[in-house]
Design an enzyme around this catalytic site. Structure first.
Site, PDB file in Angstrom:
ATOM      1  N   CYS A 114       0.817  -1.222   0.000  1.00 42.05           N
ATOM      2  CA  CYS A 114       0.000   0.000   0.000  1.00 42.05           C
ATOM      3  C   CYS A 114       0.849   1.270   0.000  1.00 42.05           C
ATOM      4  O   CYS A 114       0.411   2.320  -0.444  1.00 42.05           O
ATOM      5  CB  CYS A 114      -0.937   0.011   1.200  1.00 42.05           C
ATOM      6  SG  CYS A 114      -1.882  -1.492   1.319  1.00 42.05           S
ATOM      7  N   HIS A 259      -3.873   6.837   0.860  1.00 43.22           N
ATOM      8  CA  HIS A 259      -4.120   5.485   0.335  1.00 43.22           C
ATOM      9  C   HIS A 259      -5.545   5.108   0.714  1.00 43.22           C
ATOM     10  O   HIS A 259      -5.977   5.315   1.848  1.00 43.22           O
ATOM     11  CB  HIS A 259      -3.118   4.510   0.953  1.00 43.22           C
ATOM     12  CG  HIS A 259      -3.528   3.087   0.799  1.00 43.22           C
ATOM     13  ND1 HIS A 259      -3.826   2.539  -0.434  1.00 43.22           N
ATOM     14  CD2 HIS A 259      -3.728   2.094   1.709  1.00 43.22           C
ATOM     15  CE1 HIS A 259      -4.182   1.265  -0.262  1.00 43.22           C
ATOM     16  NE2 HIS A 259      -4.133   0.985   1.029  1.00 43.22           N
ATOM     17  N   ASN A 289      -9.933  -1.071  -2.441  1.00 43.56           N
ATOM     18  CA  ASN A 289      -8.524  -0.825  -2.116  1.00 43.56           C
ATOM     19  C   ASN A 289      -7.667  -1.422  -3.234  1.00 43.56           C
ATOM     20  O   ASN A 289      -7.626  -2.634  -3.415  1.00 43.56           O
ATOM     21  CB  ASN A 289      -8.224  -1.497  -0.764  1.00 43.56           C
ATOM     22  CG  ASN A 289      -6.778  -1.362  -0.325  1.00 43.56           C
ATOM     23  OD1 ASN A 289      -5.903  -1.080  -1.128  1.00 43.56           O
ATOM     24  ND2 ASN A 289      -6.537  -1.599   0.948  1.00 43.56           N
TER      25      ASN A 289
HETATM   26  O1  UT7 Z   1      -4.617  -1.402   2.570  1.00 49.15           O
HETATM   27  C1  UT7 Z   1      -3.924  -2.011   3.596  1.00 49.15           C
HETATM   28  C2  UT7 Z   1      -4.409  -1.604   4.878  1.00 49.15           C
HETATM   29  N1  UT7 Z   1      -5.650  -2.271   5.165  1.00 49.15           N
HETATM   30  C3  UT7 Z   1      -6.449  -1.710   6.028  1.00 49.15           C
HETATM   31  O2  UT7 Z   1      -6.174  -0.630   6.488  1.00 49.15           O
HETATM   32  C4  UT7 Z   1      -7.660  -2.474   6.468  1.00 49.15           C
HETATM   33  C5  UT7 Z   1      -7.864  -2.258   7.927  1.00 49.15           C
HETATM   34  N2  UT7 Z   1      -8.946  -3.038   8.487  1.00 49.15           N
HETATM   35  C6  UT7 Z   1     -10.229  -2.827   8.158  1.00 49.15           C
HETATM   36  O3  UT7 Z   1     -10.510  -2.005   7.307  1.00 49.15           O
HETATM   37  C7  UT7 Z   1     -11.290  -3.571   8.912  1.00 49.15           C
HETATM   38  O4  UT7 Z   1     -10.692  -4.252   9.973  1.00 49.15           O
HETATM   39  C8  UT7 Z   1     -12.090  -4.579   8.018  1.00 49.15           C
HETATM   40  C9  UT7 Z   1     -12.939  -3.834   7.021  1.00 49.15           C
HETATM   41  C10 UT7 Z   1     -11.135  -5.520   7.317  1.00 49.15           C
HETATM   42  C11 UT7 Z   1     -13.007  -5.416   8.893  1.00 49.15           C
HETATM   43  O5  UT7 Z   1     -13.872  -4.553   9.610  1.00 49.15           O
HETATM   44  P1  UT7 Z   1     -14.063  -4.729  11.169  1.00 49.15           P
HETATM   45  O6  UT7 Z   1     -15.044  -3.722  11.561  1.00 49.15           O
HETATM   46  O7  UT7 Z   1     -12.714  -4.713  11.818  1.00 49.15           O
HETATM   47  O8  UT7 Z   1     -14.746  -6.151  11.254  1.00 49.15           O
HETATM   48  P2  UT7 Z   1     -14.230  -7.477  12.000  1.00 49.15           P
HETATM   49  O9  UT7 Z   1     -13.074  -8.054  11.258  1.00 49.15           O
HETATM   50  O10 UT7 Z   1     -14.061  -7.183  13.449  1.00 49.15           O
HETATM   51  O11 UT7 Z   1     -15.447  -8.404  11.803  1.00 49.15           O
HETATM   52  C12 UT7 Z   1     -16.735  -8.135  12.410  1.00 49.15           C
HETATM   53  C13 UT7 Z   1     -17.682  -9.217  12.021  1.00 49.15           C
HETATM   54  C14 UT7 Z   1     -17.141 -10.630  12.273  1.00 49.15           C
HETATM   55  O12 UT7 Z   1     -18.186 -11.438  12.685  1.00 49.15           O
HETATM   56  P3  UT7 Z   1     -18.409 -11.765  14.252  1.00 49.15           P
HETATM   57  O13 UT7 Z   1     -17.157 -12.431  14.718  1.00 49.15           O
HETATM   58  O14 UT7 Z   1     -18.656 -10.450  14.919  1.00 49.15           O
HETATM   59  O15 UT7 Z   1     -19.606 -12.657  14.261  1.00 49.15           O
HETATM   60  C15 UT7 Z   1     -16.691 -11.063  10.904  1.00 49.15           C
HETATM   61  O16 UT7 Z   1     -16.706 -12.469  10.752  1.00 49.15           O
HETATM   62  O17 UT7 Z   1     -17.967  -9.151  10.620  1.00 49.15           O
HETATM   63  C16 UT7 Z   1     -17.723 -10.433  10.017  1.00 49.15           C
HETATM   64  N3  UT7 Z   1     -17.267 -10.212   8.663  1.00 49.15           N
HETATM   65  C17 UT7 Z   1     -18.096 -10.064   7.621  1.00 49.15           C
HETATM   66  N4  UT7 Z   1     -19.423 -10.097   7.533  1.00 49.15           N
HETATM   67  C18 UT7 Z   1     -19.979  -9.911   6.327  1.00 49.15           C
HETATM   68  C19 UT7 Z   1     -16.000 -10.079   8.216  1.00 49.15           C
HETATM   69  N5  UT7 Z   1     -16.000  -9.849   6.886  1.00 49.15           N
HETATM   70  C20 UT7 Z   1     -17.292  -9.844   6.503  1.00 49.15           C
HETATM   71  C21 UT7 Z   1     -17.921  -9.663   5.261  1.00 49.15           C
HETATM   72  N6  UT7 Z   1     -19.256  -9.700   5.215  1.00 49.15           N
HETATM   73  N7  UT7 Z   1     -17.220  -9.425   4.107  1.00 49.15           N
END
Ligand code: UT7
Length: 332
Positions: A114, A259, A289
């Site tokens: 990135c 980014h 992204n």
């Molecule tokens: O470019 C490089 C740098 N990258 C970044 O900066 C990305 C940084 N991270 C993020 O943007 C976020 O952490 C994500 C968008 C990847 C994830 O968002 P989050 O709010 O941190 O969600 P989470 O990983 O804590 O997941 C919350 C819930 C989980 O379910 P439970 O355990 O609460 O039941 C996941 O399993 O959302 C679930 N989940 C999804 N649900 C529907 C994870 N991915 C999905 C999905 N659709 N695609």
């Protein structure tokens, strides 16, 4: 000593638009989840047989060169940033050099994910400052969609990434108050595996095995919450580092091109830096992204939308896999 200046920016995105609803049929996800957590509404996926990482970079570079009023033969050095190269080796820099019809122009490949575009920009800037080269082509291009896990197992990563390319042409600038004022690079290998694709791997007896495919270790892994927490700290930190070095304040920034990692991260930076919404470029809604391509695509679109005027102070900033993070301050 002299500065370098961006004389033209360009971008290319594949035609195929993939909406969140299209992903709902492949995995357990929803448009509502993706929009709420990331801001992404759609992304582009490459067309096999037509688009390659190298040729998308070439199309973006052509636009940047046209805007700079330069031709391929004027380019002294190509710097190509990607995490999704066409081949394991050689890197896409030489493929693009060939596509541009150049014969022996040097081509350098950058592997900083990135932050790759800003790392590449900083290298081009140094070569111009020292007088070694005059015109440097800096490219970020990615095809992510051929390497994602489109099952529910991979949903937290797969819904985020998209394909595309962006480029900038750097030229010398004798006025030291114009052009790239400074670049700032950082890395923290301690977190290398928190956002990584660790297979295929040269360290394994066999680089690629059926087990790697079956177990899904060939797909990118991201510890989303860890990456998020570091990103919201490092982005403001590296932007402030650039401002401090130049004796400037956040209020001097006319346009921040971060980014495009997550709209929530961008909004956090905007608020933390006290910037008005219109001073921060966001196009993640359309492209997701695109890693090394995201900054030059956003930069090129900002230019097209008339958001960049002569004399403007533009800040580029990135954070991502490595971890790596970086910023660049530019007087347009
Ligand atoms: O470019 C490089 C740098 N990258 C970044 O900066 C990305 C940084 N991270 C993020 O943007 C976020 O952490 C994500 C968008 C990847 C994830 O968002 P989050 O709010 O941190 O969600 P989470 O990983 O804590 O997941 C919350 C819930 C989980 O379910 P439970 O355990 O609460 O039941 C996941 O399993 O959302 C679930 N989940 C999804 N649900 C529907 C994870 N991915 C999905 C999905 N659709 N695609």
């Amino acid at each position: 000593m002299r500065n370098s200046r961006i004389a033209g920016v360009g971008h290319y995105v594949p035609e195929k638009v993939v909406k969140n609803a299209d992903l709902e049929g492949l995995m357990d996800t929803s448009d509502a989840w993706i929009v709420e957590r990331t801001g992404i509404q759609e992304r582009r996926y490459f067309e096999p047989g037509k688009d390659t990482t190298a040729n998308m970079g070439t199309r973006a570079a052509q636009m940047a060169m046209d805007r700079a009023g330069l031709e391929a033969k004027d380019i002294d050095l190509i710097i190509f940033a990607t995490l999704s190269p066409d081949y394991f080796f050689p890197g896409p820099g030489v493929l693009m050099q060939r596509e541009l019809g150049l014969t022996t122009t040097p081509a350098l490949d950058i592997r900083n994910q990135c932050s790759g575009f800003i790392y590449a920009l900083s290298v081009g800037d140094q070569f111009i400052k020292t007088g070694m080269y005059n015109n440097v082509l800096v490219v970020g291009s990615e095809i992510q969609s051929s390497g994602l896990d489109f099952t529910t197992r991979g949903r937290s990563v797969s819904v985020i990434f998209g394909d595309g390319a962006g480029a900038a042409v750097l030229v010398p600038e004798e006025n030291l108050e114009r052009g790239i004022l400074s670049t700032h690079l950082h890395a923290q290998g301690e977190f290398a595996e928190e956002l990584a694709a660790t297979d295929p791997s040269s360290n394994k007896p066999q680089r690629l095995t059926h087990e790697m495919i079956d177990e899904g270790t060939i797909y990118p892994y991201m510890n989303g919450s860890t990456v998020f927490k570091h990103a919201v700290t490092r982005f403001p930190e590296v932007i402030n580092e650039a401002l401090t070095q130049n004796g400037l304040a956040a209020s001097d920034i006319d346009l921040l091109v971060p980014h495009q990692a997550n709209l929530r991260i961008t909004q956090f930076i905007q608020q933390k830096m006290g910037l008005a919404e219109e001073k921060v470029m966001s196009n993640i809604q359309k492209y997701g992204n695109t890693t090394a391509a995201s900054i030059p695509i956003a930069f090129s679109e900002a230019f097209e939308e008339g958001k960049i005027k002569e004399g403007d102070l533009i800040c580029l900033a990135a954070f991502g896999s490595g971890f790596t993070w970086a910023s660049a301050l530019i007087r347009w």
